[in-house]
Design a protein around this motif. Structure first.
Motif, PDB file in Angstrom:
ATOM      1  N   ASN B 148       0.808  -1.218   0.000  1.00 55.89           N
ATOM      2  CA  ASN B 148       0.000   0.000   0.000  1.00 55.89           C
ATOM      3  C   ASN B 148       0.844   1.272   0.000  1.00 55.89           C
ATOM      4  OD1 ASN B 148       0.981  -0.033   2.493  1.00 55.89           O
ATOM      5  ND2 ASN B 148      -0.945  -0.495   3.535  1.00 55.89           N
ATOM      6  N   GLY B 151       1.431   2.037  -3.582  1.00 60.10           N
ATOM      7  CA  GLY B 151       0.132   2.476  -4.114  1.00 60.10           C
ATOM      8  C   GLY B 151      -0.139   3.922  -3.709  1.00 60.10           C
ATOM      9  N   GLN B 152       0.131   4.210  -2.445  1.00 63.39           N
ATOM     10  CA  GLN B 152      -0.103   5.575  -1.952  1.00 63.39           C
ATOM     11  C   GLN B 152       0.806   6.553  -2.687  1.00 63.39           C
ATOM     12  OE1 GLN B 152       0.504   5.073   2.183  1.00 63.39           O
ATOM     13  NE2 GLN B 152      -1.589   4.328   2.516  1.00 63.39           N
ATOM     14  N   PHE B 155      -0.561   7.182  -6.062  1.00 55.48           N
ATOM     15  CA  PHE B 155      -1.825   7.919  -5.918  1.00 55.48           C
ATOM     16  C   PHE B 155      -1.543   9.400  -5.621  1.00 55.48           C
ATOM     17  CE2 PHE B 155      -6.239   8.457  -5.270  1.00 55.48           C
ATOM     18  CZ  PHE B 155      -6.388   9.376  -4.237  1.00 55.48           C
ATOM     19  N   PHE B 197      -4.803   3.940 -13.310  1.00 54.74           N
ATOM     20  CA  PHE B 197      -4.324   3.512 -11.982  1.00 54.74           C
ATOM     21  C   PHE B 197      -5.297   3.991 -10.916  1.00 54.74           C
ATOM     22  CE2 PHE B 197      -1.381   2.133  -8.848  1.00 54.74           C
ATOM     23  CZ  PHE B 197      -1.608   2.990  -7.779  1.00 54.74           C
ATOM     24  N   TYR B 201      -7.217   1.868  -8.196  1.00 50.14           N
ATOM     25  CA  TYR B 201      -6.846   2.155  -6.804  1.00 50.14           C
ATOM     26  C   TYR B 201      -8.103   2.475  -5.995  1.00 50.14           C
ATOM     27  CZ  TYR B 201      -4.096   4.047  -2.949  1.00 50.14           C
ATOM     28  OH  TYR B 201      -3.524   4.263  -1.723  1.00 50.14           O
ATOM     29  N   SER B 204     -10.286  -0.622  -5.545  1.00 49.99           N
ATOM     30  CA  SER B 204      -9.787  -1.576  -4.542  1.00 49.99           C
ATOM     31  C   SER B 204     -10.005  -0.982  -3.153  1.00 49.99           C
ATOM     32  CB  SER B 204      -8.299  -1.821  -4.763  1.00 49.99           C
ATOM     33  OG  SER B 204      -7.577  -0.704  -4.320  1.00 49.99           O
ATOM     34  N   TRP B 205      -9.873   0.330  -3.058  1.00 49.60           N
ATOM     35  CA  TRP B 205     -10.030   0.971  -1.755  1.00 49.60           C
ATOM     36  C   TRP B 205     -11.487   0.877  -1.336  1.00 49.60           C
ATOM     37  CZ3 TRP B 205     -12.250   5.959  -0.454  1.00 49.60           C
ATOM     38  CH2 TRP B 205     -11.928   6.377   0.848  1.00 49.60           C
ATOM     39  N   LEU B 211      -5.225  -4.235  -4.002  1.00 49.04           N
ATOM     40  CA  LEU B 211      -5.217  -3.580  -5.317  1.00 49.04           C
ATOM     41  C   LEU B 211      -4.608  -4.533  -6.343  1.00 49.04           C
ATOM     42  CD1 LEU B 211      -5.576  -1.155  -7.141  1.00 49.04           C
ATOM     43  CD2 LEU B 211      -3.446  -0.245  -6.291  1.00 49.04           C
TER      44      LEU B 211
END
Lengths: 10, 215
Positions: B148, B151-152, B155, B197, B201, B204-205, B211
């Motif tokens: 994550n 991912g963060q 993002f 993306f 993202y 999935s959140w 994700l």
């Protein structure tokens, strides 16, 4: 032609 | 300065801090593309050439120094730190970013606001920034493991660019300050690259599942 502005953004 | 731009800069700052903290604390760079980090170091090195010649504001100078310091230290960690470098999967991170850099350089030489060294370098940095995330997105597709933090990171990077587009709209409407169309287009292309993306993202959140990017 105008002076290109100084890029004041990051 | 407006709220969109300030929050854009803060989001951008957060993205590099998240990444640096991840690497520094868990001493691992698994899932992170060194190619993307090198491209970002190149972006800041070519964009902030005027850091000592054109003084805009204290904020501007400090932020430039932070971005330069963080991007180069991330590259240093991933290349030279004895523990971190072991977790770098160079077999997967094979994106030939030279094939991104050369077209950007040629394009910057052809399409720019003013044919001066600084201006061409600045335009070059815009084009490189627009595509810098590609090696990272390719790596995510390949390794499928989006922890994550990575991912963060992606993002926040996308959010910063999206906020900047709002900032340009705001500045156009209020200050009659138009941002050069080159900035508009490369910023738009960059944000669109994140769009898919973002889609996965946020999904999935929302469904609170891991994700997964499509094959």
């Amino acid at each position: 032609v105008d002076q290109p502005q100084i890029h004041d953004e990051l | 300065m407006n709220i969109f731009r300030l929050s854009g800069d803060m989001t951008h700052l957060m993205s590099v801090i998240v990444l640096l903290l991840k690497i520094h604390t868990i001493k691992s760079c698994a899932g992170i593309s060194l190619k993307t980090q090198e491209l970002y170091a190149l972006v800041f090195a070519t964009r902030y050439l005027d850091i000592f010649t054109d003084f805009v504001s204290v904020y501007n100078t400090i932020m430039k120094l932070i971005f330069l310091a963080t991007s180069f230290s991330i590259v240093w960690y991933m290349r030279h730190h004895k523990i971190v470098r072991r977790s770098y999967d160079k077999e997967q991170d094979t994106f030939r970013h030279l094939f991104l850099i050369l077209p950007c350089l040629i394009l910057a030489l052809v399409v720019n606001e003013k044919f001066t060294f600084k201006e061409v370098m600045w335009t070059f940095s815009l084009y490189v920034e627009a595509v810098a995330i590609l090696p990272q997105l390719v790596l995510l597709q390949r390794t499928k493991n989006i922890d994550n933090l990575t991912g963060q990171y992606v993002f926040l990077l996308g959010a910063y660019r999206a906020l900047y587009i709002l900032n340009w709209i705001y500045r156009y409407l209020t200050e009659k300050h138009f941002v050069h169309w080159i900035t508009w287009i490369s910023g738009l292309v960059q944000t669109l690259l994140y769009a898919d993306f973002f889609y996965y993202y946020i999904n999935s959140w929302k469904n609170n599942v891991r994700l997964q990017l499509p094959a």
